[in-house]
Design a protein around this motif. Structure first.
Motif, PDB file in Angstrom:
ATOM      1  N   ASN A   1       0.835  -1.197   0.000  1.00  0.00           N
ATOM      2  CA  ASN A   1       0.000   0.000   0.000  1.00  0.00           C
ATOM      3  C   ASN A   1       0.872   1.250   0.000  1.00  0.00           C
ATOM      4  O   ASN A   1       2.103   1.164  -0.027  1.00  0.00           O
ATOM      5  N   ALA A   2       0.247   2.416   0.066  1.00  0.00           N
ATOM      6  CA  ALA A   2       0.978   3.685   0.005  1.00  0.00           C
ATOM      7  C   ALA A   2       1.926   3.859   1.186  1.00  0.00           C
ATOM      8  O   ALA A   2       2.936   4.549   1.087  1.00  0.00           O
ATOM      9  N   ALA A   3       1.617   3.208   2.312  1.00  0.00           N
ATOM     10  CA  ALA A   3       2.465   3.310   3.507  1.00  0.00           C
ATOM     11  C   ALA A   3       3.636   2.328   3.471  1.00  0.00           C
ATOM     12  O   ALA A   3       4.473   2.322   4.367  1.00  0.00           O
ATOM     13  N   GLY A   4       3.675   1.474   2.422  1.00  0.00           N
ATOM     14  CA  GLY A   4       4.777   0.521   2.287  1.00  0.00           C
ATOM     15  C   GLY A   4       4.529  -0.820   2.943  1.00  0.00           C
ATOM     16  O   GLY A   4       5.388  -1.687   2.919  1.00  0.00           O
ATOM     17  N   GLN A   5       3.333  -1.013   3.527  1.00  0.00           N
ATOM     18  CA  GLN A   5       3.003  -2.313   4.113  1.00  0.00           C
ATOM     19  C   GLN A   5       2.717  -3.300   2.994  1.00  0.00           C
ATOM     20  O   GLN A   5       2.141  -2.938   1.974  1.00  0.00           O
ATOM     21  N   GLU A   6       3.125  -4.554   3.199  1.00  0.00           N
ATOM     22  CA  GLU A   6       2.963  -5.579   2.173  1.00  0.00           C
ATOM     23  C   GLU A   6       2.108  -6.733   2.670  1.00  0.00           C
ATOM     24  O   GLU A   6       2.049  -6.996   3.868  1.00  0.00           O
ATOM     25  N   GLY A   7       1.470  -7.425   1.725  1.00  0.00           N
ATOM     26  CA  GLY A   7       0.690  -8.609   2.054  1.00  0.00           C
ATOM     27  C   GLY A   7      -0.072  -9.091   0.842  1.00  0.00           C
ATOM     28  O   GLY A   7       0.044  -8.526  -0.251  1.00  0.00           O
ATOM     29  N   THR A   8      -0.848 -10.142   1.024  1.00  0.00           N
ATOM     30  CA  THR A   8      -1.631 -10.686  -0.084  1.00  0.00           C
ATOM     31  C   THR A   8      -2.991 -10.006  -0.128  1.00  0.00           C
ATOM     32  O   THR A   8      -3.576  -9.669   0.900  1.00  0.00           O
ATOM     33  N   ILE A   9      -3.480  -9.808  -1.356  1.00  0.00           N
ATOM     34  CA  ILE A   9      -4.785  -9.177  -1.568  1.00  0.00           C
ATOM     35  C   ILE A   9      -5.590 -10.030  -2.546  1.00  0.00           C
ATOM     36  O   ILE A   9      -5.027 -10.659  -3.443  1.00  0.00           O
ATOM     37  N   PRO A  10      -6.921 -10.069  -2.384  1.00  0.00           N
ATOM     38  CA  PRO A  10      -7.753 -10.825  -3.322  1.00  0.00           C
ATOM     39  C   PRO A  10      -7.896 -10.073  -4.644  1.00  0.00           C
ATOM     40  O   PRO A  10      -8.231  -8.888  -4.658  1.00  0.00           O
ATOM     41  N   ALA A  11      -7.633 -10.757  -5.748  1.00  0.00           N
ATOM     42  CA  ALA A  11      -7.650 -10.128  -7.073  1.00  0.00           C
ATOM     43  C   ALA A  11      -9.023  -9.559  -7.425  1.00  0.00           C
ATOM     44  O   ALA A  11      -9.113  -8.539  -8.096  1.00  0.00           O
ATOM     45  N   ASN A  12     -10.088 -10.198  -6.942  1.00  0.00           N
ATOM     46  CA  ASN A  12     -11.428  -9.736  -7.316  1.00  0.00           C
ATOM     47  C   ASN A  12     -11.883  -8.517  -6.510  1.00  0.00           C
ATOM     48  O   ASN A  12     -12.952  -7.982  -6.759  1.00  0.00           O
ATOM     49  N   TYR A  13     -11.068  -8.043  -5.559  1.00  0.00           N
ATOM     50  CA  TYR A  13     -11.402  -6.854  -4.775  1.00  0.00           C
ATOM     51  C   TYR A  13     -10.785  -5.590  -5.356  1.00  0.00           C
ATOM     52  O   TYR A  13     -11.028  -4.502  -4.856  1.00  0.00           O
ATOM     53  N   VAL A  14      -9.944  -5.734  -6.373  1.00  0.00           N
ATOM     54  CA  VAL A  14      -9.259  -4.582  -6.938  1.00  0.00           C
ATOM     55  C   VAL A  14      -9.446  -4.514  -8.450  1.00  0.00           C
ATOM     56  O   VAL A  14      -9.750  -5.508  -9.098  1.00  0.00           O
ATOM     57  N   GLN A  15      -9.287  -3.309  -8.980  1.00  0.00           N
ATOM     58  CA  GLN A  15      -9.317  -3.129 -10.432  1.00  0.00           C
ATOM     59  C   GLN A  15      -8.085  -2.358 -10.846  1.00  0.00           C
ATOM     60  O   GLN A  15      -7.542  -1.576 -10.062  1.00  0.00           O
TER      61      GLN A  15
END
Length: 81
Positions: free
Chosen positions: A52-66
């Motif tokens: 994210n913009a703050a530099g935190q990392e992790g896994t995200i669900p593909a269907n939640y983003v465009q």
């Protein structure tokens, strides 16, 4: 029938369509409208490793983003949102 999207390349910026609280320590929680950057395309096409913009990392669900698209405004190309 579920739509399988082709994986986005590393460095792709995407915008959250929904908020995601995360279900495990590996997940990256985010809010609707947040801009995330794909870091790694995982073997599972339903998940990305992103930051994210703050530099935190992790896994995200593909269907939640465009994918973040450029928009023309007054003849100039700007990025959303």
């Amino acid at each position: 029938m579920t739509e399988v999207q082709s994986p986005w390349p590393q460095g792709t910026e995407c915008v959250a369509k929904y908020s995601f609280k995360g279900t495990s320590e590996q997940d990256l929680p985010f809010n609707k409208g947040d801009v995330l950057t794909i870091i790694v395309v995982t073997k599972d096409p339903n998940w990305y490793h992103a930051k994210n913009a703050a530099g935190q990392e992790g896994t995200i669900p593909a269907n939640y983003v465009q994918k973040r698209e450029g928009v023309k405004s007054g003849g100039k190309l700007s990025l959303m949102p």
